[in-house]
Design an enzyme around this catalytic site. Structure first.
Site, PDB file in Angstrom:
ATOM      1  N   GLY A  52      42.199 -40.260  -7.343  1.00 14.72           N
ATOM      2  CA  GLY A  52      42.845 -39.134  -7.105  1.00 14.72           C
ATOM      3  C   GLY A  52      43.458 -38.673  -8.491  1.00 14.72           C
ATOM      4  CD  GLU A 106      48.146 -43.445  -7.786  1.00 11.36           C
ATOM      5  OE1 GLU A 106      47.169 -42.699  -8.236  1.00 11.36           O
ATOM      6  OE2 GLU A 106      48.084 -44.186  -6.929  1.00 11.36           O
ATOM      7  CG  ASP A 107      46.783 -39.792  -6.271  1.00  9.63           C
ATOM      8  OD1 ASP A 107      47.585 -40.646  -6.324  1.00  9.63           O
ATOM      9  OD2 ASP A 107      45.758 -39.488  -5.521  1.00  9.63           O
ATOM     10  CG  ASP A 110      52.695 -42.297   1.304  1.00 12.19           C
ATOM     11  OD1 ASP A 110      53.644 -42.123   1.697  1.00 12.19           O
ATOM     12  OD2 ASP A 110      51.570 -42.838   2.219  1.00 12.19           O
ATOM     13  CE  LYS A 138      53.079 -37.718   1.152  1.00  9.67           C
ATOM     14  NZ  LYS A 138      52.282 -38.055   2.052  1.00  9.67           N
ATOM     15  CG  PHE A 159      48.003 -36.609   4.415  1.00  4.04           C
ATOM     16  CD1 PHE A 159      47.969 -37.910   4.349  1.00  4.04           C
ATOM     17  CD2 PHE A 159      46.717 -35.751   3.895  1.00  4.04           C
ATOM     18  CE1 PHE A 159      46.862 -38.578   3.623  1.00  4.04           C
ATOM     19  CE2 PHE A 159      45.787 -36.562   3.560  1.00  4.04           C
ATOM     20  CZ  PHE A 159      45.702 -37.825   3.261  1.00  4.04           C
ATOM     21  CB  VAL A 160      49.722 -33.013  -0.075  1.00  5.06           C
ATOM     22  CG1 VAL A 160      51.343 -32.503   0.432  1.00  5.06           C
ATOM     23  CG2 VAL A 160      50.433 -34.452  -0.942  1.00  5.06           C
ATOM     24  CG  ASP A 166      41.101 -38.805  -0.501  1.00  6.89           C
ATOM     25  OD1 ASP A 166      42.055 -39.046  -1.105  1.00  6.89           O
ATOM     26  OD2 ASP A 166      40.278 -39.164   0.492  1.00  6.89           O
ATOM     27  NE  ARG A 172      38.505 -38.006  -4.128  1.00  2.00           N
ATOM     28  CZ  ARG A 172      39.528 -38.987  -3.730  1.00  2.00           C
ATOM     29  NH1 ARG A 172      40.710 -38.800  -3.969  1.00  2.00           N
ATOM     30  NH2 ARG A 172      39.220 -40.121  -3.037  1.00  2.00           N
TER      31      ARG A 172
END
Ligand code: IMP
Ligand code: MG
Length: 182
Positions: A52, A106-107, A110, A138, A159-160, A166, A172
């Site tokens: 990601g 990192e993307d 969470d 988040k 959720f994004v 993804d 993606r």
């Protein structure tokens, strides 16, 4: 010109644009400038978390003026499309990081489980320092003691997808970020 619709549909779920590529890139440039200042005169080992974080890392690197080396590591939290399984699978870690400044790219953070697990693993490689750059955080969902020094955007619990992130391995490729609308 790249394809950046206002909304997308994946598996019959609708997602609406949250941040355009232009906004994402401008924020990534700000993060890069801060990284350039913080590590001035030093070398930096970037560890890109596959899959990601690829687009984020690609944009970030373009703005870094440091002596940078780029590594990759894979991390997967297996589970259904929008749920984490509670188990993190880290790929082969043969990175030579002894005495190095490590920046994990990192993307999204969470629950923080992935970054908590990965930082613990990379610490065994005895780097000089280890920090996290996450494009998204988040805060309401954080369950693990993870501190990302560089955060692009704090977002809600929704959720994004897009810009590397993804939904069930889809979405993606979009240059923008989309938020679940229904
Ligand atoms: P963690 O709960 O912080 O360990 O996050 C686990 C992983 O789930 C992240 O690295 C992402 O790959 C993925 N993830 C968490 N939230 C989202 C999201 O909103 N969209 C896409 N992937 C997400
Ligand atoms: Mg990830």
């Amino acid at each position: 010109m790249y394809y950046e619709p206002d909304s997308i549909e994946i598996n019959n779920r609708k997602f609406e644009k949250l941040y355009s590529f232009e906004i994402l890139q401008a924020r990534v440039e700000e993060l890069a400038k801060k990284i350039n200042r913080d590590y001035a005169g030093q070398t930096l080992e970037i560890v890109v978390v596959l899959t990601g974080a690829m687009p984020f890392a690609t944009e970030l690197m373009k703005f870094l003026t440091l002596d940078v080396r780029v590594r990759t590591i894979s991390a997967k939290s297996y589970g259904a499309a929008m749920e984490s399984s509670g188990k993190v699978n880290i790929g082969r870690n043969d990175l030579k990081l002894l005495g190095e400044n490590v920046l994990i790219v990192e993307d999204i953070v969470d629950s923080g489980r992935t970054m908590h697990t990965l930082t613990a693993k990379l610490r065994r490689n005895n780097p000089k320092s280890i920090e996290i750059a996450a494009l998204f955080l988040k805060p309401k969902k954080l369950e693990f003691p993870v501190v990302a020094k560089y955060v692009g955007f704090e977002i809600g619990p929704e959720f994004v997808v897009g810009f590397g992130l993804d939904y069930d391995e889809q979405g993606r490729q979009y240059p923008a970020i989309y938020c679940l609308a229904d």
